[in-house]
Design an enzyme around this catalytic site. Structure first.
Site, PDB file in Angstrom:
ATOM      1  CG  ASP A  16      -1.834  -1.523   1.041  1.00 46.97           C
ATOM      2  OD1 ASP A  16      -2.177  -1.792   0.090  1.00 46.97           O
ATOM      3  OD2 ASP A  16      -2.166  -1.339   2.477  1.00 46.97           O
ATOM      4  CD  GLU A 200      -8.452  -3.668  -2.875  1.00 42.16           C
ATOM      5  OE1 GLU A 200      -8.695  -4.062  -1.650  1.00 42.16           O
ATOM      6  OE2 GLU A 200      -7.486  -4.356  -3.186  1.00 42.16           O
TER       7      GLU A 200
END
Length: 317
Positions: A16, A200
């Site tokens: 991420d 997402e």
């Protein structure tokens, strides 16, 4: 001289990835190891290619709060002379909520401000702050929605009133629209079985007077997983996926697995760069990767995912 690189640009686990440009160069924050007793490893670089670990970012929350030990997907914004980190914390795939921490320096330490930004959400992750040209701050994120023809994790946005408070309820801006966004069919969630979809990792960039929301979709275990985008004329929408446009990044079998959760940053030579993670072939680690992103009247295009030595293109390329 062109900037040369080879993915991954950081070989250790660093999921991420979010990159912030600062006066000294670049700071990256990622999901993964607890370093020096703090969540979210921090890296620094002068060129987006060579990175150095400088410790952990976020002071861990007291265990007695019972909020969980899974810290995910930090992003940082500078405002009012301080740095504000938005992240989620929870227990695995359930119970995650968004929180905010603050630091006096971009490398931390960040201290949680005691605020649950999403107390009414079933599940909220992947917070991404965005400042518009008029100074308004927005917080994009992903959340679970059980209503509609395609159920699952979707993208939402809210206005930040100050840096530690959201304005009312978030609104859904992008729902699943295609089978490539299916995470798992007949997935047991919230006591029911659903064909579960996943959108997402939202990240918004303004370009040419329009807003582009990059996001990841599907299941990283499937070759269809990747990064796509939607377009709007205002941060609150409406957001529209371009018709017939394939995802910007997708898995390359045995080379680049599950490329996703990106941000976009301008490199030292002015070239826009997409930063993302991808699993190694053994599927034991998500590692940070970069590739150039090119803009045209038809929208963005990524020169990747790359896995062999390459370089950022010159402006004329």
């Amino acid at each position: 001289m062109p900037i040369r690189y080879r993915n991954p640009v950081y070989d250790a686990y660093f999921a991420d990835p979010f990159v912030l440009r600062v006066a000294e160069g670049y700071v990256a924050y990622g999901t993964g190891r607890v370093v020096d007793g703090r969540a979210f490893e921090v890296l620094t670089s002068s060129d987006l290619v060579t990175w150095r670990s400088v410790g952990g970012a976020l002071e861990l929350l007291p265990p007695e709060l019972g909020l969980g030990g899974d810290y995910w997907a930090p992003e940082v914004a500078e405002a009012d002379g301080r740095w504000w980190m938005y992240y989620s914390v929870g227990h695995g795939d359930v119970g995650h909520h968004l929180r905010v921490a603050v630091a006096e320096h971009p490398t931390g330490p960040f201290v949680d401000q005691g605020v649950n930004l999403t107390p009414d959400e079933r599940f909220a992750i992947d917070a991404s702050p965005f400042r518009d040209e008029d100074g308004t701050w927005y917080l994009f994120h992903a959340r679970d929605v059980l209503e509609g023809d395609r159920v699952g994790t979707m993208l939402a946005v809210n206005v930040l009133d100050g840096m530690t408070r959201l304005r009312g309820q978030s609104r859904t801006i992008l729902r699943p629209s295609d089978d490539w966004q299916v995470f798992l069919r007949q997935r047991k969630m919230y006591g029911q079985l659903y064909d579960w979809h996943t959108l997402e990792g939202p990240f918004v960039r303004r370009y040419g007077g329009r807003y582009y929301c990059f996001y990841s979709g599907g299941s990283w275990l499937e070759p269809t997983y990747g990064v796509a985008y939607a377009v709007a004329d205002h941060p609150l929408g409406p957001w529209v996926e371009p018709s017939g446009v394939p995802p910007l990044l997708r898995t390359v079998t045995d080379r680049v697995i599950g490329p996703g959760h990106n941000c976009v940053i301008t490199g030292p030579d002015g070239q826009d760069v997409i930063v993302y993670h991808a699993w190694n072939p053994e599927r034991t680690a998500r590692r940070m990767c970069i590739d150039p992103i090119l803009w045209s009247p038809d929208g963005p295009r990524v020169l990747g995912p790359s896995f062999s030595p390459t370089h950022f293109p010159r402006a004329a390329e």
